[in-house]
Design a protein around this motif. Structure first.
Motif, short mmCIF file in Angstrom:
data_model
loop_
_atom_site.label_atom_id
_atom_site.label_comp_id
_atom_site.label_asym_id
_atom_site.label_seq_id
_atom_site.Cartn_x
_atom_site.Cartn_y
_atom_site.Cartn_z
N LYS A 10 0.83 -1.20 0.00
CA LYS A 10 0.00 0.00 0.00
C LYS A 10 0.85 1.25 0.00
O LYS A 10 0.56 2.23 -0.70
N ILE A 11 1.94 1.23 0.77
CA ILE A 11 2.82 2.40 0.80
C ILE A 11 3.61 2.50 -0.50
O ILE A 11 3.82 3.60 -1.03
N LEU A 12 4.03 1.36 -1.05
CA LEU A 12 4.76 1.37 -2.32
C LEU A 12 3.86 1.57 -3.53
O LEU A 12 4.35 1.73 -4.65
N ARG A 13 2.54 1.53 -3.30
CA ARG A 13 1.54 1.75 -4.36
C ARG A 13 1.72 0.75 -5.50
O ARG A 13 1.85 1.08 -6.68
N ARG A 14 1.72 -0.51 -5.11
CA ARG A 14 1.80 -1.56 -6.10
C ARG A 14 0.80 -2.65 -5.74
O ARG A 14 0.24 -2.68 -4.64
N LYS A 44 1.36 -14.33 -3.08
CA LYS A 44 2.46 -14.81 -2.26
C LYS A 44 3.45 -13.68 -2.01
O LYS A 44 4.66 -13.82 -2.22
N CYS A 45 2.94 -12.59 -1.53
CA CYS A 45 3.78 -11.43 -1.24
C CYS A 45 4.68 -11.76 -0.04
O CYS A 45 4.22 -12.25 0.99
N VAL A 46 5.97 -11.48 -0.18
CA VAL A 46 6.92 -11.78 0.89
C VAL A 46 6.71 -10.88 2.09
O VAL A 46 6.92 -11.28 3.24
N LEU A 47 6.26 -9.67 1.86
CA LEU A 47 6.13 -8.69 2.93
C LEU A 47 4.79 -8.78 3.66
O LEU A 47 4.66 -8.25 4.77
N ALA A 48 3.80 -9.40 3.05
CA ALA A 48 2.45 -9.40 3.63
C ALA A 48 2.37 -10.03 5.02
O ALA A 48 1.71 -9.48 5.90
N PRO A 49 3.01 -11.17 5.31
CA PRO A 49 2.85 -11.76 6.64
C PRO A 49 3.47 -10.93 7.76
O PRO A 49 3.11 -11.11 8.92
N TYR A 50 4.38 -10.03 7.43
CA TYR A 50 5.13 -9.32 8.47
C TYR A 50 4.80 -7.84 8.55
O TYR A 50 5.19 -7.18 9.52
N PHE A 51 4.11 -7.33 7.56
CA PHE A 51 3.69 -5.91 7.56
C PHE A 51 2.20 -5.85 7.28
O PHE A 51 1.78 -5.61 6.15
N PRO A 52 1.36 -6.10 8.29
CA PRO A 52 -0.09 -6.12 8.06
C PRO A 52 -0.59 -4.71 7.76
O PRO A 52 0.04 -3.71 8.11
N LEU A 55 2.95 2.00 10.11
CA LEU A 55 4.15 2.67 10.62
C LEU A 55 5.34 1.73 10.69
O LEU A 55 6.50 2.15 10.54
N LYS A 56 5.09 0.46 10.91
CA LYS A 56 6.17 -0.53 11.01
C LYS A 56 6.99 -0.59 9.72
O LYS A 56 8.22 -0.55 9.76
N PHE A 57 6.30 -0.67 8.59
CA PHE A 57 7.02 -0.71 7.31
C PHE A 57 7.59 0.66 6.96
O PHE A 57 8.65 0.76 6.33
N THR A 58 6.91 1.72 7.34
CA THR A 58 7.40 3.06 7.01
C THR A 58 8.77 3.30 7.63
O THR A 58 9.69 3.83 6.98
N ILE A 59 8.93 2.90 8.91
CA ILE A 59 10.21 3.10 9.59
C ILE A 59 11.30 2.25 8.96
O ILE A 59 12.42 2.71 8.69
N GLY A 65 15.19 0.59 3.04
CA GLY A 65 14.68 0.50 1.68
C GLY A 65 13.92 -0.80 1.44
O GLY A 65 14.25 -1.84 2.02
N ALA A 66 12.93 -0.72 0.56
CA ALA A 66 12.08 -1.88 0.32
C ALA A 66 12.82 -3.01 -0.37
O ALA A 66 12.64 -4.19 -0.05
N SER A 67 13.69 -2.69 -1.32
CA SER A 67 14.40 -3.74 -2.06
C SER A 67 15.34 -4.52 -1.14
O SER A 67 15.43 -5.75 -1.25
N ASN A 68 16.00 -3.84 -0.23
CA ASN A 68 16.89 -4.55 0.69
C ASN A 68 16.10 -5.44 1.66
O ASN A 68 16.53 -6.56 1.98
N ILE A 69 14.94 -4.97 2.09
CA ILE A 69 14.12 -5.78 2.98
C ILE A 69 13.61 -7.03 2.26
O ILE A 69 13.66 -8.14 2.81
N ILE A 70 13.16 -6.87 1.01
CA ILE A 70 12.66 -8.02 0.25
C ILE A 70 13.79 -9.02 -0.01
O ILE A 70 13.61 -10.24 0.13
#
Length: 202
Positions: A43-47, A52-60, A65-69, A75-80
């Motif tokens: 939602k923040i990345l607007r995509r 099977k999103c890798v980020l979905a289970p950990y950033f509800p 705010l959790k993902f924003t920080i 950065g999103a690419s490093n987290i993924i």
């Protein structure tokens, strides 16, 4: 004219009934399916949030705010990339560490978690020093107490023995009553033998 029109109309109706485009369309609910809200990261990345999103289970979506920080610092690419390289059993702990490190970096951009660790270690050292000082004071108090008890015991052993109690006044009275008749006998014999009762004049 009318028959032709009727025939032509009938033919057209027959043609329309036989055409595949005239089949009834399914309900819109069956076509669209269940709508799932995207995770906070997508939602923040607007995509589009994949199934099977890798980020979905950990950033509800309830905690953006959790993902924003984390996204602000790493950065999103490093987290993924980090989550893809880890097994699923370790991803939740990795996300928690990333968020904690990101919060520390926002508070202290220079040292981050190392600054917080140094501050906590400093507090531990101060508390340990205070505890050692308190324990030394307790040992000193116990030593003083032991010395005081030994001094009191020594003084008690050096004291003279207690004096015998004074006789009771009743025993004194009894002794006086016993001794009185004997003394009176001496005086009466003296009066009987002497001539002190002779008259002084003739």
């Amino acid at each position: 004219m009318e028959c032709c029109e009727a025939k032509s109309g009938q033919a057209s109706t027959i043609f329309l009934s036989q055409s595949p485009s005239s089949s009834p369309s399914p309900p819109p609910s069956i076509q669209t399916g269940v709508v799932v809200s995207p995770c906070a990261a997508c939602k923040i990345l607007r995509r589009r949030c994949a199934e099977k999103c890798v980020l979905a289970p950990y950033f509800p979506p309830s905690d953006p705010l959790k993902f924003t920080i984390a996204h602000r610092v790493f950065g999103a690419s490093n987290i993924i990339k980090l989550l893809q390289d880890l097994p699923e059993s370790q991803r939740a702990d990795a996300v928690s560490s990333l968020v904690y490190e990101a919060n520390a970096r926002i508070r202290d951009p220079v040292y981050g978690c190392a600054g917080a660790i140094c501050q906590l270690q400093k507090q531990i050292n101060e508390l340990q020093a205070e505890l050692a000082k308190t324990q030394a004071e307790l040992v000193n108090i116990h030593c003083r107490q032991a010395n005081l008890v030994a001094l009191i015991c020594k003084e008690l052993t050096q004291l003279p023995p207690p004096m015998s109690p004074l006789p009771d006044h009743r025993s004194l009275d009894n002794n006086f009553n016993i001794a009185t008749p004997q003394s009176y006998q001496g005086y009466t014999s003296l009066f009987e033998d002497s001539n002190i009762w002779d008259p002084l004049w003739t």
